[in-house]
Design an enzyme around this catalytic site. Structure first.
Site, short mmCIF file in Angstrom:
data_model
loop_
_atom_site.label_atom_id
_atom_site.label_comp_id
_atom_site.label_asym_id
_atom_site.label_seq_id
_atom_site.Cartn_x
_atom_site.Cartn_y
_atom_site.Cartn_z
N ASP A 150 -2.00 -0.23 5.75
CA ASP A 150 -2.35 0.37 7.05
C ASP A 150 -3.83 0.71 7.20
O ASP A 150 -4.25 1.17 8.25
CB ASP A 150 -1.56 1.68 7.23
CG ASP A 150 -2.08 2.77 6.32
OD1 ASP A 150 -2.34 2.47 5.13
OD2 ASP A 150 -2.26 3.90 6.78
N ASP A 189 0.87 -1.17 0.00
CA ASP A 189 0.00 0.00 0.00
C ASP A 189 0.92 1.24 0.00
O ASP A 189 2.12 1.10 0.28
CB ASP A 189 -0.85 -0.09 1.28
CG ASP A 189 -1.57 1.18 1.61
OD1 ASP A 189 -2.29 1.67 0.73
OD2 ASP A 189 -1.43 1.68 2.74
N ASP A 242 0.10 5.17 1.06
CA ASP A 242 0.01 6.13 2.18
C ASP A 242 -0.02 5.41 3.53
O ASP A 242 -0.82 4.50 3.74
CB ASP A 242 -1.25 6.99 2.04
CG ASP A 242 -1.13 7.97 0.90
OD1 ASP A 242 -0.51 9.02 1.09
OD2 ASP A 242 -1.62 7.65 -0.21
O1 LIG Z 1 -4.43 3.04 -0.31
P1 LIG Z 1 -3.52 4.15 0.13
O2 LIG Z 1 -2.31 4.29 -0.75
O3 LIG Z 1 -3.17 4.08 1.57
O4 LIG Z 1 -4.39 5.47 -0.09
C1 LIG Z 1 -5.46 5.76 0.80
C2 LIG Z 1 -5.69 7.25 0.80
O5 LIG Z 1 -4.40 7.82 1.07
C3 LIG Z 1 -4.27 9.23 1.01
O6 LIG Z 1 -4.88 9.78 2.17
C4 LIG Z 1 -4.22 9.42 3.37
O7 LIG Z 1 -2.89 9.96 3.36
C5 LIG Z 1 -2.84 11.41 3.34
C6 LIG Z 1 -1.37 11.82 3.21
O8 LIG Z 1 -0.60 11.29 4.24
C7 LIG Z 1 -3.51 11.96 4.60
O9 LIG Z 1 -3.49 13.37 4.60
C8 LIG Z 1 -4.96 11.45 4.67
O10 LIG Z 1 -5.55 11.85 5.88
C9 LIG Z 1 -4.99 9.91 4.57
O11 LIG Z 1 -6.34 9.45 4.49
C10 LIG Z 1 -4.83 9.76 -0.27
O12 LIG Z 1 -4.79 11.17 -0.26
C11 LIG Z 1 -6.23 9.26 -0.54
O13 LIG Z 1 -6.66 9.69 -1.82
C12 LIG Z 1 -6.18 7.73 -0.56
O14 LIG Z 1 -7.46 7.20 -0.84
#
Ligand SMILES: O=P(O)(O)OC[C@H]1O[C@H](O[C@H]2O[C@H](CO)[C@@H](O)[C@H](O)[C@H]2O)[C@H](O)[C@@H](O)[C@@H]1O
Length: 374
Positions: free
Chosen positions: A299, A107, A109
């Protein structure tokens, strides 16, 4: 299905038939048609008076503080018994993978990059990039993200990887430099392509509807939309939930799930990160193969679909990245991206050692054969 918080949970889906990378199948039930039951469930969530439950769920979505009260520390240690550290269990993990091809799913983020306030600045470190590059030399490696594929690629910048963006709804194979690339064909699968115009429309509607709420970020992830509330004052969460709900009411074909301080709006099709994992394994030629050992590190709640698939297949395992106990189908845990990097490095080191040993062994056999022939 709507859970007790009134949020749509990812629905369980039946197993996909084996798919050829070149000619993707129509998902069971078609591309954009959804069952009457799902439609009614969406309508129920979109029209019911459950804003308080939405907000409760938003509150519960991202526990970031480690509370040091005794009972929470007890919870933490009992959780660690069921989901031990993948670093502490490294030897066991390697033993379980003996004789099998490890395939890595990562994954983005919160796994490869630390969580930050601005989603546009969630950069991964150069050290992590170098580690993932080495990893991909030894194992087929895929990034599976909620972000749109181009965006996650712009952060990772490694052409030798597989990418599954938009929660697995946009899959592409390595463009160059991979040992696992078949001919010139890059795997490409977009099960929700019919939803593109609708997602664009909803993105615009959400931008417009939420513009009065300070701090909100609406992110277009191509086949899904993220509404971030990390920087929205908690007092404004009810208002934001109402705004999102008002927009979603017009789109019963879309459903809502939740990530870390984010509401995720996506097509109601039977596709998720777990399906993407299966699709990639099949594309790599591991259909019905007992000798494959997939490892998925993530995560977020959306990663649970992939953890589930591994549990159900009885192959490989999931690793949850979390500092706090969470309900999960992952077998192991790591606390944060820094630990993920250490784990990936150890995998690479172990693989290099194994290859060196195999090389020495082959050379000794050759020498022996030569001396016997003399
Ligand atoms: O599947 P992932 O790669 O984990 O993506 C899930 C979402 O991740 C991002 O949002 C998350 O990370 C951001 C930056 O650290 C944070 O600001 C936010 O609160 C988290 O939810 C991304 O911006 C989303 O579009 C994804 O869906």
């Amino acid at each position: 299905m709507a859970n007790q918080n009134g949020l749509i949970q990812e629905t369980k889906t039946e197993k996909l038939e084996v798919v050829a990378a070149k000619k993707p199948p129509v998902p069971p039930g078609g591309y954009s048609t959804i069952s009457r039951k799902q439609l009614l469930q969406n309508l129920e969530v979109n029209s019911g008076g459950r804003i308080n439950s939405w907000v409760d769920s938003m509150r519960a979505s991202s526990p970031t503080q480690i509370n040091s009260s005794t009972s929470l520390l007890d919870d933490q240690s009992s959780w660690m018994v069921h989901h031990p550290s993948a670093l502490g269990m490294f030897g066991d993990i390697i033993n379980a993978s003996k004789g099998k091809q490890i395939v890595m799913f990562l994954d983005y983020d919160g796994t490869l990059s630390p969580i930050v306030e601005d989603p546009d600045r969630a950069f991964m470190s150069d050290a992590m990039r170098a580690t993932v590059r080495k990893l991909a030399r030894h194992f087929p490696t895929a990034i599976v993200s909620g972000r749109c594929r181009d965006k996650v690629y712009s952060f990772v910048r490694l052409a030798e990887l597989f990418y599954a963006g938009s929660h697995g709804m946009d899959i592409k194979g390595p463009s160059k430099g991979s040992n696992y690339k078949k001919g010139d064909q890059a795997v490409l699968y977009q099960p929700a392509s019919e939803f593109l115009p609708m997602i664009d429309e909803v993105h615009k509607a959400l931008l417009d509807k939420t513009k009065s709420t300070p701090g909100v970020i609406v992110e277009n992830n191509k086949f899904c939309v993220s509404v971030h509330f990390r920087c929205v004052d908690e007092k404004k969460w009810t208002e934001l939930a109402q705004q999102v709900k008002a927009v979603l009411k017009e789109y019963p074909e879309l459903s809502l799930s939740q990530g870390r301080m984010v509401l995720e709006i996506r097509p109601t099709i039977k596709w998720d990160k777990g399906k993407a994992l299966e699709f990639l394994l099949e594309s790599l030629g591991y259909t019905n193969c007992a000798d494959v050992f997939p490892v998925y590190i993530g995560d977020d709640r959306t990663d649970e679909d992939a953890f589930n698939v591994l549990r159900e297949r009885g192959q490989g395992f999931g690793i949850l990245v979390s500092k706090v106990p969470k309900e999960t189908n992952a077998a192991y845990s790591l606390q944060e991206p820094a630990e993920v990097m250490v784990f990936l490095r150890r995998l690479v080191e172990w693989k290099k050692l194994t290859l060196r040993r195999q090389f020495r062994m082959r050379r000794r056999i050759e020498e022996l054969k030569m001396s016997l022939a003399i």
